[in-house]
Design an enzyme around this catalytic site. Structure first.
Site, PDB file in Angstrom:
ATOM      1  N   ASN A 179       0.864  -1.177   0.000  1.00 45.52           N
ATOM      2  CA  ASN A 179       0.000   0.000   0.000  1.00 45.52           C
ATOM      3  C   ASN A 179       0.903   1.230   0.000  1.00 45.52           C
ATOM      4  O   ASN A 179       1.491   1.560   1.024  1.00 45.52           O
ATOM      5  CB  ASN A 179      -0.889  -0.040   1.262  1.00 45.52           C
ATOM      6  CG  ASN A 179      -1.713   1.215   1.427  1.00 45.52           C
ATOM      7  OD1 ASN A 179      -1.790   2.043   0.525  1.00 45.52           O
ATOM      8  ND2 ASN A 179      -2.332   1.358   2.597  1.00 45.52           N
ATOM      9  N   LYS A 194       0.108   4.251  -0.323  1.00 42.93           N
ATOM     10  CA  LYS A 194      -0.536   5.440   0.258  1.00 42.93           C
ATOM     11  C   LYS A 194      -0.295   6.660  -0.640  1.00 42.93           C
ATOM     12  O   LYS A 194      -0.260   6.508  -1.860  1.00 42.93           O
ATOM     13  CB  LYS A 194      -0.031   5.663   1.690  1.00 42.93           C
ATOM     14  CG  LYS A 194      -0.158   4.383   2.535  1.00 42.93           C
ATOM     15  CD  LYS A 194       0.051   4.596   3.987  1.00 42.93           C
ATOM     16  CE  LYS A 194      -0.124   3.265   4.703  1.00 42.93           C
ATOM     17  NZ  LYS A 194      -0.052   3.407   6.142  1.00 42.93           N
ATOM     18  N   HIS A 205      -9.546   1.576   4.627  1.00 43.46           N
ATOM     19  CA  HIS A 205      -8.295   1.703   5.387  1.00 43.46           C
ATOM     20  C   HIS A 205      -8.537   2.682   6.543  1.00 43.46           C
ATOM     21  O   HIS A 205      -9.294   3.646   6.407  1.00 43.46           O
ATOM     22  CB  HIS A 205      -7.183   2.216   4.461  1.00 43.46           C
ATOM     23  CG  HIS A 205      -5.835   2.156   5.106  1.00 43.46           C
ATOM     24  ND1 HIS A 205      -5.423   3.083   6.028  1.00 43.46           N
ATOM     25  CD2 HIS A 205      -4.839   1.250   4.991  1.00 43.46           C
ATOM     26  CE1 HIS A 205      -4.204   2.756   6.446  1.00 43.46           C
ATOM     27  NE2 HIS A 205      -3.829   1.641   5.837  1.00 43.46           N
ATOM     28  N   GLU A 221      -6.889   5.019   7.615  1.00 49.31           N
ATOM     29  CA  GLU A 221      -6.603   6.424   7.288  1.00 49.31           C
ATOM     30  C   GLU A 221      -7.786   7.052   6.549  1.00 49.31           C
ATOM     31  O   GLU A 221      -8.038   8.248   6.682  1.00 49.31           O
ATOM     32  CB  GLU A 221      -5.300   6.516   6.467  1.00 49.31           C
ATOM     33  CG  GLU A 221      -4.097   6.265   7.373  1.00 49.31           C
ATOM     34  CD  GLU A 221      -2.899   5.636   6.679  1.00 49.31           C
ATOM     35  OE1 GLU A 221      -2.823   5.639   5.441  1.00 49.31           O
ATOM     36  OE2 GLU A 221      -2.023   5.127   7.417  1.00 49.31           O
ATOM     37  N   GLU A 270      -5.559  -4.478  10.609  1.00 49.19           N
ATOM     38  CA  GLU A 270      -4.482  -3.515  10.829  1.00 49.19           C
ATOM     39  C   GLU A 270      -4.777  -2.695  12.086  1.00 49.19           C
ATOM     40  O   GLU A 270      -5.555  -1.723  12.020  1.00 49.19           O
ATOM     41  CB  GLU A 270      -4.371  -2.556   9.637  1.00 49.19           C
ATOM     42  CG  GLU A 270      -4.135  -3.234   8.309  1.00 49.19           C
ATOM     43  CD  GLU A 270      -3.595  -2.254   7.278  1.00 49.19           C
ATOM     44  OE1 GLU A 270      -2.463  -2.453   6.842  1.00 49.19           O
ATOM     45  OE2 GLU A 270      -4.297  -1.288   6.943  1.00 49.19           O
ATOM     46  N   GLY A 328       2.550   2.376  10.624  1.00 43.54           N
ATOM     47  CA  GLY A 328       3.568   3.408  10.434  1.00 43.54           C
ATOM     48  C   GLY A 328       4.295   3.812  11.702  1.00 43.54           C
ATOM     49  O   GLY A 328       5.001   4.809  11.734  1.00 43.54           O
ATOM     50  N   SER A 341       3.278  -1.981  10.321  1.00 42.89           N
ATOM     51  CA  SER A 341       4.726  -2.071  10.547  1.00 42.89           C
ATOM     52  C   SER A 341       5.320  -3.440  10.194  1.00 42.89           C
ATOM     53  O   SER A 341       6.290  -3.866  10.819  1.00 42.89           O
ATOM     54  CB  SER A 341       5.075  -1.667  11.988  1.00 42.89           C
ATOM     55  OG  SER A 341       4.702  -0.322  12.218  1.00 42.89           O
TER      56      SER A 341
HETATM   57  P1  PGA Z   1       2.804   0.359   7.522  1.00 45.15           P
HETATM   58  O1  PGA Z   1       1.354   0.584   6.874  1.00 45.15           O
HETATM   59  O2  PGA Z   1       3.327  -0.946   6.993  1.00 45.15           O
HETATM   60  O3  PGA Z   1       3.625   1.543   7.063  1.00 45.15           O
HETATM   61  O4  PGA Z   1       2.623   0.329   8.992  1.00 45.15           O
HETATM   62  C1  PGA Z   1       0.466  -0.486   6.680  1.00 45.15           C
HETATM   63  C2  PGA Z   1      -0.848   0.009   6.138  1.00 45.15           C
HETATM   64  O5  PGA Z   1      -1.350   1.035   6.611  1.00 45.15           O
HETATM   65  O6  PGA Z   1      -1.440  -0.604   5.225  1.00 45.15           O
END
Ligand code: PGA
Length: 254
Positions: free
Chosen positions: A10, A12, A97, A99, A167, A173, A212
């Site tokens: 992803n 983003k 997601h 976000e 998640e 992140g 992560s």
């Molecule tokens: P990350 O993001 O691996 O940077 O923690 C995962 C995601 O939000 O899909």
């Protein structure tokens, strides 16, 4: 029966035209690793989807989008419809997601509507669920996540069209990963919910872990029961790290 592993990147809101090169590097790595039972996907931003699809040509790497609208067309300024995505060769879409749930106030009900539209257009859907730190600390993680699973999957949905990504919001992140025990417990609970929804076919819906995941921890996370893949953010922006994660998946499923 094994359902293989599903490793998706992803990207983003990262990726200018120059990042089409990253897609090519991922594709070359996948050809080299040849992970027969691993589905590999990358989800770049809308603006470079078309360039990435053309650059990849006939490769086994699936190109996905990070969202879509629940209508096919019309007066929805700033939105992208599922048929616009399939028209340019996109095969999968990430929905809900955290976000987007946070930045765009998306509810599970809206996500279910998007999932129907996506399926009707021929897109596979990755529906994301996950609790916040406050919800985990209040002992409500399972209740929140299972509530999201139930409300985000449309009624009478096709199980073959679906991937669930668990998640935990606090792990995204941040470099903080849920413990293997917590991941196993949550994935088992999600599996039981999927079986309640789809019957035995619920065992065939892949459940990804995200938050992560990186080149160092992927092998141990992907070996956990009911972890059928990973949704990878930061580490998917480095071809070598993403390749290591794909290899880790291959080593588990052959
Ligand atoms: P990350 O993001 O691996 O940077 O923690 C995962 C995601 O939000 O899909």
């Amino acid at each position: 029966m094994t359902i293989g592993k599903f490793i998706y990147g992803n990207w983003k809101m990262n990726g200018l035209l120059a990042n089409v090169e990253l897609a090519k590097e991922v594709s070359a790595a996948v050809k080299n690793i040849n992970p027969a039972n691993v589905e590999v996907g990358i989800c770049p931003p809308f603006t470079i989807l078309s360039s990435v699809v053309s650059a990849l040509g006939e490769t086994p790497v699936v190109v996905g989008a990070q969202d879509c609208h629940f209508n096919e067309k019309g007066a929805h300024t700033g939105n992208i419809s599922p048929v616009m995505l399939t028209e340019i060769g996109v095969k999968t879409v990430i929905l809900g997601h955290s976000e987007r749930r946070a930045d765009h106030f998306e509810t599970s009900e809206v996500i279910a509507k998007k999932a129907i539209a996506a399926k009707n257009a021929g897109l596979k859907t990755i529906i994301c669920v996950g609790e916040t730190l406050a919800e985990r600390e209040a002992g409500k993680a399972e209740e929140v996540v299972l509530g999201q699973v139930k409300a985000s999957i449309p009624e009478d949905y096709d199980f073959k069209n679906l991937i669930i990504a668990y998640e935990p919001v606090w792990a995204i992140g941040t470099g903080k990963v849920a413990s293997n025990e917590d991941i196993e417990k949550m994935h088992a609970a999600i599996r039981a919910t999927l079986v309640a929804i789809f019957g035995e076919n619920g065992n065939l819906v892949p459940i990804q872990y995200g938050g992560s995941v990186n080149a160092q921890n992927a092998a141990s996370i992907l070996a956990i029961k009911n972890v059928d893949g990973a949704l990878v953010g930061g580490a998917s922006l480095k071809a070598a790290d993403f390749a290591t994660i794909i290899e880790a998946a291959k080593n588990i499923v052959g």
